[in-house]
Design a protein around this motif. Structure first.
Motif, PDB file in Angstrom:
ATOM      1  N   UNK A   7      52.132  96.429 -24.872  1.00 56.20           N
ATOM      2  CA  UNK A   7      51.726  95.294 -25.492  1.00 56.20           C
ATOM      3  C   UNK A   7      52.789  94.699 -26.369  1.00 56.20           C
ATOM      4  N   UNK A   8      53.144  93.588 -26.599  1.00 53.91           N
ATOM      5  CA  UNK A   8      53.960  92.590 -27.272  1.00 53.91           C
ATOM      6  C   UNK A   8      53.310  91.551 -27.778  1.00 53.91           C
ATOM      7  N   UNK A   9      53.570  91.450 -29.245  1.00 49.89           N
ATOM      8  CA  UNK A   9      53.073  90.342 -30.043  1.00 49.89           C
ATOM      9  C   UNK A   9      54.326  89.459 -30.640  1.00 49.89           C
ATOM     10  N   UNK A  10      53.911  88.771 -31.386  1.00 48.17           N
ATOM     11  CA  UNK A  10      55.230  87.949 -32.187  1.00 48.17           C
ATOM     12  C   UNK A  10      55.652  86.902 -31.208  1.00 48.17           C
ATOM     13  N   UNK A  11      56.905  86.574 -31.555  1.00 49.26           N
ATOM     14  CA  UNK A  11      57.736  85.418 -31.035  1.00 49.26           C
ATOM     15  C   UNK A  11      58.106  85.512 -29.716  1.00 49.26           C
ATOM     16  N   UNK A  12      58.115  86.905 -29.059  1.00 56.51           N
ATOM     17  CA  UNK A  12      58.220  87.186 -27.624  1.00 56.51           C
ATOM     18  C   UNK A  12      56.973  86.508 -26.833  1.00 56.51           C
ATOM     19  N   UNK A  13      55.814  87.128 -27.377  1.00 58.31           N
ATOM     20  CA  UNK A  13      54.637  86.334 -26.944  1.00 58.31           C
ATOM     21  C   UNK A  13      54.395  85.101 -26.930  1.00 58.31           C
ATOM     22  N   UNK A  45      60.774 111.565 -19.205  1.00 56.23           N
ATOM     23  CA  UNK A  45      60.219 112.802 -18.385  1.00 56.23           C
ATOM     24  C   UNK A  45      60.420 112.601 -17.113  1.00 56.23           C
ATOM     25  N   UNK A  46      61.145 113.539 -16.423  1.00 54.67           N
ATOM     26  CA  UNK A  46      61.527 113.595 -15.014  1.00 54.67           C
ATOM     27  C   UNK A  46      60.231 114.084 -14.177  1.00 54.67           C
ATOM     28  N   UNK A  47      59.436 113.463 -13.547  1.00 62.05           N
ATOM     29  CA  UNK A  47      58.336 114.090 -12.757  1.00 62.05           C
ATOM     30  C   UNK A  47      58.307 114.104 -11.291  1.00 62.05           C
ATOM     31  N   UNK A  48      59.569 114.346 -10.902  1.00 60.67           N
ATOM     32  CA  UNK A  48      59.567 114.339  -9.322  1.00 60.67           C
ATOM     33  C   UNK A  48      59.903 113.017  -8.827  1.00 60.67           C
ATOM     34  N   UNK A  49      58.862 112.131  -8.318  1.00 63.59           N
ATOM     35  CA  UNK A  49      59.085 111.073  -7.554  1.00 63.59           C
ATOM     36  C   UNK A  49      59.231 109.986  -8.793  1.00 63.59           C
ATOM     37  N   UNK A  50      58.704 110.043  -9.898  1.00 62.69           N
ATOM     38  CA  UNK A  50      59.030 109.256 -11.020  1.00 62.69           C
ATOM     39  C   UNK A  50      59.468 109.741 -12.084  1.00 62.69           C
ATOM     40  N   UNK A  51      60.154 108.851 -12.995  1.00 60.38           N
ATOM     41  CA  UNK A  51      60.580 109.362 -14.455  1.00 60.38           C
ATOM     42  C   UNK A  51      60.124 108.245 -15.329  1.00 60.38           C
ATOM     43  N   UNK A  52      59.542 108.660 -16.432  1.00 56.99           N
ATOM     44  CA  UNK A  52      58.660 107.973 -17.158  1.00 56.99           C
ATOM     45  C   UNK A  52      59.743 107.906 -18.502  1.00 56.99           C
ATOM     46  N   UNK A  53      60.162 106.862 -18.875  1.00 55.61           N
ATOM     47  CA  UNK A  53      61.216 106.577 -20.107  1.00 55.61           C
ATOM     48  C   UNK A  53      60.490 105.840 -21.178  1.00 55.61           C
ATOM     49  N   UNK A  54      60.203 106.557 -22.282  1.00 58.10           N
ATOM     50  CA  UNK A  54      60.020 105.704 -23.733  1.00 58.10           C
ATOM     51  C   UNK A  54      61.210 105.422 -24.410  1.00 58.10           C
ATOM     52  N   UNK A  55      61.100 104.231 -24.873  1.00 54.26           N
ATOM     53  CA  UNK A  55      62.185 103.217 -25.275  1.00 54.26           C
ATOM     54  C   UNK A  55      61.814 102.805 -26.471  1.00 54.26           C
ATOM     55  N   UNK A  56      62.612 102.888 -27.611  1.00 51.30           N
ATOM     56  CA  UNK A  56      62.525 101.853 -28.917  1.00 51.30           C
ATOM     57  C   UNK A  56      63.069 100.894 -28.774  1.00 51.30           C
ATOM     58  N   UNK A  59      63.370  95.254 -32.277  1.00 52.67           N
ATOM     59  CA  UNK A  59      62.713  93.959 -32.210  1.00 52.67           C
ATOM     60  C   UNK A  59      61.157  93.890 -31.807  1.00 52.67           C
ATOM     61  N   UNK A  60      60.989  95.134 -31.087  1.00 56.95           N
ATOM     62  CA  UNK A  60      59.743  95.133 -30.266  1.00 56.95           C
ATOM     63  C   UNK A  60      58.618  96.275 -30.613  1.00 56.95           C
ATOM     64  N   UNK A  61      59.210  97.462 -30.455  1.00 59.46           N
ATOM     65  CA  UNK A  61      58.694  98.658 -30.731  1.00 59.46           C
ATOM     66  C   UNK A  61      58.847  99.796 -29.543  1.00 59.46           C
ATOM     67  N   UNK A  62      58.001 100.642 -29.499  1.00 58.51           N
ATOM     68  CA  UNK A  62      58.083 101.708 -28.512  1.00 58.51           C
ATOM     69  C   UNK A  62      57.300 100.974 -27.143  1.00 58.51           C
TER      70      UNK A  62
END
Length: 108
Positions: A7-13, A45-56, A59-62
């Protein structure tokens, strides 16, 4: 859903005509060299067929992005995210869903 929507709020939303926008992790294109929003990988997180990436994201957050297979990033790497505009979910200030994103809506 799982994983949960970003979820993103502010100017982008507001640029998309909403108080808040939501984008699912699988609807974010992840790149190591270009894109709309840039940030730093906090967890990959490399989980075989998927990789989940948490990005900071600056100006938005995680944000959480899902990439296929062994996406080549690690903690501290710089990456770029680009949302699939047609997959954005828009919400008003009460959390009610709004109509789909208008053509040409700005999410930068």
């Amino acid at each position: 859903g799982s994983p949960r929507m970003n979820f993103i709020e502010g100017e982008i939303a507001r640029g998309a005509g909403a108080d808040c926008i939501g984008i699912r992790p699988e609807h974010l294109a992840l790149s190591t060299d270009s894109g709309l929003w840039s940030g730093t990988v906090t967890v990959s997180e490399h989980l075989g067929s998927d990789t989940f990436v948490y990005v900071q994201v600056d100006g938005i957050g995680t944000m959480l992005a899902r990439a296929g297979g062994e996406f080549p990033v690690h903690h501290g790497d710089r990456v770029w995210l680009t949302p699939q505009t047609e997959k954005l979910h828009r919400f008003d200030d009460q959390g009610n869903a709004l109509h789909s994103v208008a053509a040409g809506a700005k999410v930068a």
